[in-house]
Each structure stands twice: as structure tokens, then as C-alpha cells.
Write a protein that holds these residues in place. Sequence first.
Motif, PDB file in Angstrom:
ATOM      1  N   GLY A  73      90.102  45.618  46.471  1.00 50.39           N
ATOM      2  CA  GLY A  73      90.898  46.821  46.268  1.00 50.39           C
ATOM      3  C   GLY A  73      92.015  46.707  45.247  1.00 50.39           C
ATOM      4  O   GLY A  73      92.783  47.648  45.082  1.00 50.39           O
ATOM      5  N   TRP A  74      92.123  45.587  44.586  1.00 49.36           N
ATOM      6  CA  TRP A  74      93.169  45.397  43.587  1.00 49.36           C
ATOM      7  C   TRP A  74      92.554  45.399  42.198  1.00 49.36           C
ATOM      8  O   TRP A  74      91.632  44.641  41.914  1.00 49.36           O
ATOM      9  CB  TRP A  74      93.875  44.061  43.787  1.00 49.36           C
ATOM     10  N   SER A  75      93.083  46.224  41.318  1.00 48.64           N
ATOM     11  CA  SER A  75      92.680  46.168  39.917  1.00 48.64           C
ATOM     12  C   SER A  75      93.570  45.153  39.212  1.00 48.64           C
ATOM     13  O   SER A  75      94.654  44.814  39.701  1.00 48.64           O
ATOM     14  CB  SER A  75      92.838  47.542  39.259  1.00 48.64           C
ATOM     15  N   ILE A  76      93.125  44.683  38.074  1.00 50.09           N
ATOM     16  CA  ILE A  76      93.925  43.738  37.282  1.00 50.09           C
ATOM     17  C   ILE A  76      95.267  44.374  36.913  1.00 50.09           C
ATOM     18  O   ILE A  76      96.316  43.739  37.011  1.00 50.09           O
ATOM     19  CB  ILE A  76      93.149  43.293  36.019  1.00 50.09           C
ATOM     20  N   ALA A  77      95.252  45.637  36.517  1.00 53.05           N
ATOM     21  CA  ALA A  77      96.474  46.322  36.087  1.00 53.05           C
ATOM     22  C   ALA A  77      97.478  46.467  37.229  1.00 53.05           C
ATOM     23  O   ALA A  77      98.688  46.492  36.996  1.00 53.05           O
ATOM     24  CB  ALA A  77      96.129  47.693  35.519  1.00 53.05           C
ATOM     25  N   ARG A  78      96.999  46.541  38.453  1.00 52.67           N
ATOM     26  CA  ARG A  78      97.887  46.733  39.607  1.00 52.67           C
ATOM     27  C   ARG A  78      98.598  45.439  40.020  1.00 52.67           C
ATOM     28  O   ARG A  78      99.629  45.472  40.685  1.00 52.67           O
ATOM     29  CB  ARG A  78      97.053  47.264  40.779  1.00 52.67           C
ATOM     30  N   MET A  79      98.053  44.302  39.635  1.00 52.68           N
ATOM     31  CA  MET A  79      98.627  43.004  40.021  1.00 52.68           C
ATOM     32  C   MET A  79      99.875  42.707  39.211  1.00 52.68           C
ATOM     33  O   MET A  79      99.929  43.001  38.021  1.00 52.68           O
ATOM     34  CB  MET A  79      97.607  41.889  39.773  1.00 52.68           C
ATOM     35  N   PRO A  80     100.872  42.100  39.839  1.00 53.82           N
ATOM     36  CA  PRO A  80     102.034  41.652  39.067  1.00 53.82           C
ATOM     37  C   PRO A  80     101.582  40.666  37.979  1.00 53.82           C
ATOM     38  O   PRO A  80     100.644  39.892  38.182  1.00 53.82           O
ATOM     39  CB  PRO A  80     102.905  40.943  40.104  1.00 53.82           C
ATOM     40  N   VAL A  81     102.243  40.708  36.849  1.00 57.98           N
ATOM     41  CA  VAL A  81     101.863  39.883  35.705  1.00 57.98           C
ATOM     42  C   VAL A  81     101.776  38.401  36.079  1.00 57.98           C
ATOM     43  O   VAL A  81     100.806  37.726  35.738  1.00 57.98           O
ATOM     44  CB  VAL A  81     102.842  40.075  34.521  1.00 57.98           C
ATOM     45  N   LEU A  82     102.754  37.904  36.777  1.00 58.60           N
ATOM     46  CA  LEU A  82     102.769  36.483  37.131  1.00 58.60           C
ATOM     47  C   LEU A  82     101.566  36.128  38.008  1.00 58.60           C
ATOM     48  O   LEU A  82     100.881  35.128  37.764  1.00 58.60           O
ATOM     49  CB  LEU A  82     104.077  36.126  37.838  1.00 58.60           C
ATOM     50  N   ASP A  83     101.282  36.951  39.003  1.00 59.35           N
ATOM     51  CA  ASP A  83     100.147  36.689  39.884  1.00 59.35           C
ATOM     52  C   ASP A  83      98.832  36.754  39.108  1.00 59.35           C
ATOM     53  O   ASP A  83      97.931  35.936  39.324  1.00 59.35           O
ATOM     54  CB  ASP A  83     100.124  37.690  41.034  1.00 59.35           C
ATOM     55  N   ARG A  84      98.727  37.700  38.213  1.00 66.19           N
ATOM     56  CA  ARG A  84      97.524  37.844  37.385  1.00 66.19           C
ATOM     57  C   ARG A  84      97.306  36.587  36.540  1.00 66.19           C
ATOM     58  O   ARG A  84      96.188  36.069  36.452  1.00 66.19           O
ATOM     59  CB  ARG A  84      97.699  39.089  36.510  1.00 66.19           C
ATOM     60  N   CYS A  85      98.365  36.069  35.951  1.00 63.91           N
ATOM     61  CA  CYS A  85      98.257  34.857  35.129  1.00 63.91           C
ATOM     62  C   CYS A  85      97.873  33.650  35.985  1.00 63.91           C
ATOM     63  O   CYS A  85      97.030  32.832  35.579  1.00 63.91           O
ATOM     64  CB  CYS A  85      99.568  34.588  34.390  1.00 63.91           C
ATOM     65  N   ILE A  86      98.467  33.526  37.160  1.00 73.69           N
ATOM     66  CA  ILE A  86      98.132  32.424  38.069  1.00 73.69           C
ATOM     67  C   ILE A  86      96.666  32.518  38.482  1.00 73.69           C
ATOM     68  O   ILE A  86      95.949  31.515  38.497  1.00 73.69           O
ATOM     69  CB  ILE A  86      99.057  32.433  39.305  1.00 73.69           C
TER      70      ILE A  86
END
Length: 158
Positions: A73-86
Motif C-alpha cells: 500500500g505504499w508508493s515510492i513517492a509516499r515514502m519519506p526520502v530517507l526511508d526510500r534511500c535506505i
Amino acid sequence: MSARSKARKRALDMLYVAEVRDLPIADVLATETVRHLDQPERASSWDYARQIVTGVDDDRAVLDEIIVDHAQGWSIARMPVLDRCILRMGVWELRFNPEVPDAVAIAEAVELAQSLSTEESAGFVNGVLGAVAGGRNAAAKNGDAPSGRSVAGDQESR
């Protein structure tokens, strides 16, 4: 802290800067290369950090697809930047660096999330990476292991 742990932190810094400042990875790597040459005491973390950043950049579309497939249920755009990078780094290690055991890749990513993001982020990162690793292991047992390239480097130090 092991050289690989330092490299992961360094790679995360570069990925985060590129994402937040909307800079090409090549520009961030060029800047970090100059820092690397000026700070020889950081040499032990440079090669693997560069491998991670280059790998994440090269395979970003595939990594993002894998993350979204396992993030419920999470899109890449919805994730916080730091979490997305991790998550991108963790998935890259799980899928494209067979020298790093799954448990190590997940634990290191969770540690970065705990120390730099929120407690909720650590649980989220753990869940997504656990699902990615579990899916890959199930595919391997069924003979459907995903193809990936191997990364040359030293063994994980503890």
C-alpha cells in the motif's frame, strides 16, 4: 563500526543528497571522489559506498518496483526520502550483492533507519526487506531465482 557499515552510511548520505537536491548521482559521486582523495582516513569505506550508489542508480527502476511490490500500500513517492534511500540500498544488497548475507543487509538497513529516521521507519524497513528476502528465498527454492549481477569485494566483516 565495520568498513562496510561506514560505507553504507556514506552511500546513504550520497543517495539522500542526490534525492533531496535533485542532483544526478554522477555529480554527487564526483564531489565525494574529491573528498575521498582529500581524506585518506576514509578510504576503507569508499569503494563499497561507490558500488552501492552506482548500483542503486543503475537499477533504480527495478529496485523501486521490488520495493512497491513488497511495501503493501505504499508508493515510492509516499515514502519519506530517507526511508526510500535506505530501502533502495537494502534491496540492492539483497538482490545484487550475494556476498552480503540477507540477515546482515536487513540488520544494517534497520540500524540506519533506527539511528537516522524514526522507530516506525525501522519497523517498516525491516518488514519490507524481510518480505523481499523471503520472496527471493521462496523463488530460489522453486528454481525461479531472479538474475542479478555479482559485486566483487571483500567478505562482510563483523
